[in-house]
Design an enzyme around this catalytic site. Structure first.
Site, PDB file in Angstrom:
ATOM      1  N   CYS A  91      -8.424  20.767  -4.492  1.00  0.00           N
ATOM      2  CA  CYS A  91      -7.866  19.517  -5.014  1.00  0.00           C
ATOM      3  C   CYS A  91      -7.713  19.625  -6.526  1.00  0.00           C
ATOM      4  CB  CYS A  91      -8.745  18.323  -4.632  1.00  0.00           C
ATOM      5  SG  CYS A  91      -7.989  16.739  -5.051  1.00  0.00           S
ATOM      6  N   THR A 344      -9.344  -7.117   4.403  1.00  0.00           N
ATOM      7  CA  THR A 344      -8.249  -7.511   5.288  1.00  0.00           C
ATOM      8  C   THR A 344      -7.384  -8.556   4.612  1.00  0.00           C
ATOM      9  OG1 THR A 344      -7.654  -8.347   7.479  1.00  0.00           O
ATOM     10  CG2 THR A 344      -9.594  -9.323   6.431  1.00  0.00           C
ATOM     11  N   TYR A 345      -6.110  -8.531   4.956  1.00  0.00           N
ATOM     12  CA  TYR A 345      -5.163  -9.542   4.481  1.00  0.00           C
ATOM     13  C   TYR A 345      -4.606 -10.330   5.678  1.00  0.00           C
ATOM     14  CZ  TYR A 345      -5.507  -6.396   0.497  1.00  0.00           C
ATOM     15  OH  TYR A 345      -5.997  -5.601  -0.524  1.00  0.00           O
ATOM     16  N   THR A 356      -7.608  -7.762  12.255  1.00  0.00           N
ATOM     17  CA  THR A 356      -7.489  -6.296  12.334  1.00  0.00           C
ATOM     18  C   THR A 356      -8.846  -5.602  12.415  1.00  0.00           C
ATOM     19  OG1 THR A 356      -7.473  -6.098   9.916  1.00  0.00           O
ATOM     20  CG2 THR A 356      -5.336  -6.338  11.013  1.00  0.00           C
ATOM     21  N   GLU A 421      -0.846  -0.658   3.556  1.00  0.00           N
ATOM     22  CA  GLU A 421      -1.660  -0.601   4.771  1.00  0.00           C
ATOM     23  C   GLU A 421      -2.073   0.831   5.079  1.00  0.00           C
ATOM     24  OE1 GLU A 421      -0.183  -4.243   7.547  1.00  0.00           O
ATOM     25  OE2 GLU A 421       1.403  -2.869   6.911  1.00  0.00           O
TER      26      GLU A 421
END
Length: 450
Positions: A91, A344-345, A356, A421
């Site tokens: 990385c 969460t939204y 969700t 998302e």
């Protein structure tokens, strides 16, 4: 394997720059951490993570504490351990950032020439670094004993815990960098006193995430995106209804876990050619480069015993051990884990008012399943219902060998979902991976202490 000629600009090679810039403004406390950490400049990693400002704040608090605040290890050790951890996955984004941080401290610059130039005490971490990064279930109390009882090169338990948390943190962060296509920062490509080939300007335009057979998403899959989303919503609804009537025995729950664990063997990253990845200059910080990920549940072999999460939990065991040996870090990690899992939204793509939690838990527990960790209160039958095959390939790649992640993999699942998302998916994968590594390492430390 073709090398993409197009190199995207902006914070991510997967996400349009305008979507990141349009993200929610950061809070004052987050801006304060950025001023301290980056002198007011927001790097690419932070910009991508900033798609979720609430999580970013929890992340920065922990990240800043590990690298800057009072702790068992001196500052230059912390950044060198970060380099060693990120180098396991090639990385360069993280390696180059911490090479710059190390250089700015102004000590021991020879260490940046490679592992053979750093102290034996740091080189002794090579074994636990590679095992944690690729097969953490192999860690035993003997590995801990070897580090804390090596004479003049020994580590105190507090120092070792700090090092282990740093290793796990940067292994997992490497997964997020590759999974989100985070581009290198141009400001980190010119570091004085460092060998020219380590962080040259060319590296800023090369990330293995660009190694893909095509820059375009699979258009055939996109045509069916609407029906895929509706089918997922319907499966979630059905599982909720069935859960009320499901009275599965403990034996049945165990069988479902074993089935999912064995099926994870069949999930492979297709089309990846290791010879297509150019040799990385960060390899100078890697010992035993041939040591890599192997499936926990291997075919026709004696497999290690399943890690029963209820026997050594983060909440009851890992958390308290960390706080005892490295004050406050347990609280910061716990806040980061909880924030990622609870975030969460209440929407999925274009649907609003959606719970969700079932999907979030499936993502988190699937990572633990691949690492041989079983939560006995979870029905692993849900995983196959909620996670499509292309998503499983993406999860396994990002988690187990993130340097193989390609844009095509990122684009192959959840075609109607927002980029934010998918970044949330990467946050869950990162935290699940880090917690899995810590559970194995902290359990080994506990066994050593008792």
């Amino acid at each position: 394997m073709k090398m993409s000629r197009h190199i995207s600009t902006g914070p991510s090679s997967f996400i349009p720059e305008n979507e990141i810039i349009a993200a929610t403004p950061l809070s004052d406390s987050t801006v304060m951490y950025l001023d301290e950490e980056f002198n007011g400049r927001v790097d690419n990693l932070t910009q991508v993570m900033g798609l979720h400002p609430h999580y970013l704040q929890a992340f920065l608090r922990c990240h800043y504490y590990l690298l800057r605040m009072d702790g068992p290890l001196p500052l230059h050790y912390r950044h060198y351990i970060a380099i060693m951890a990120a180098a396991r996955h090639q990385c360069s984004v993280l390696v180059c950032h911490h090479v710059q941080e190390f250089e700015q401290i102004g000590v021991c610059s020879d260490w940046l020439r490679g592992l053979e130039f750093c102290p034996q005490r740091l080189r002794n971490l090579n074994e636990i670094n590679k095992i944690l990064a690729h097969r953490p279930w192999l860690i035993t109390k003997q590995h801990i004993q070897a580090l804390v009882k090596t004479g003049e090169h020994s580590w105190s338990l507090a120092e070792l815990v700090h090092a282990v948390v740093l290793l796990a943190h940067f292994h997992a962060l490497s997964s997020f960098v590759f999974g989100s296509g985070v581009n290198p920062d141009p400001e980190v490509t010119d570091v004085s006193g460092v060998p020219d080939d380590l962080c040259p300007p060319a590296m800023a335009s090369l990330c293995t995430c660009h190694l893909t057979n095509s820059n375009q998403a699979n258009r055939n899959s996109q045509r069916n995106a609407g029906s895929e989303l509706e089918a997922l919503m319907e499966r979630m609804k059905r599982l909720l209804e069935e859960k009320e009537d499901d009275d599965a025995s403990e034996e049945e729950m165990f069988t479902r876990f074993e089935k999912e664990k064995k099926e994870s063997l069949l999930v492979v990253s297709k089309g990846f050619d290791e010879e297509g990845v150019p040799p990385s200059p960060v390899a100078r910080f890697v010992a035993d480069p041939s040591f890599g990920y192997q499936d926990f549940a291997r075919r026709s072999e004696d497999n290690p015993p399943t890690f029963k999460a209820q026997d050594y939990t983060w909440e009851d065991h890992g958390f308290s051990l960390l706080n005892r040996l490295y004050s406050d870090v347990g609280h910061l990690l716990d806040d980061k884990f909880r924030t990622a899992c609870d975030l969460t939204y209440y929407n999925m793509a274009s649907h609003e008012g959606v719970d969700t939690s079932m999907l979030r838990r499936a993502l988190f527990n699937y990572v633990h399943c691949m690492y041989g960790i079983r939560h006995d209160d979870y029905d692993y039958g849900e995983v196959n219902q909620l996670l499509e095959s292309s998503l499983k390939v993406y999860i396994k790649t990002v988690t187990c060998y993130p340097e193989r992640t390609t844009r095509r993999m990122y684009e192959s699942y959840w075609h109607q979902f927002r980029h934010s998302e998918k970044v949330h998916v990467n946050l869950l994968l990162m935290e699940a991976r880090m917690q899995a590594e810590l559970l194995y390492a902290l359990r080994a430390i506990t066994h050593y202490m008792t």
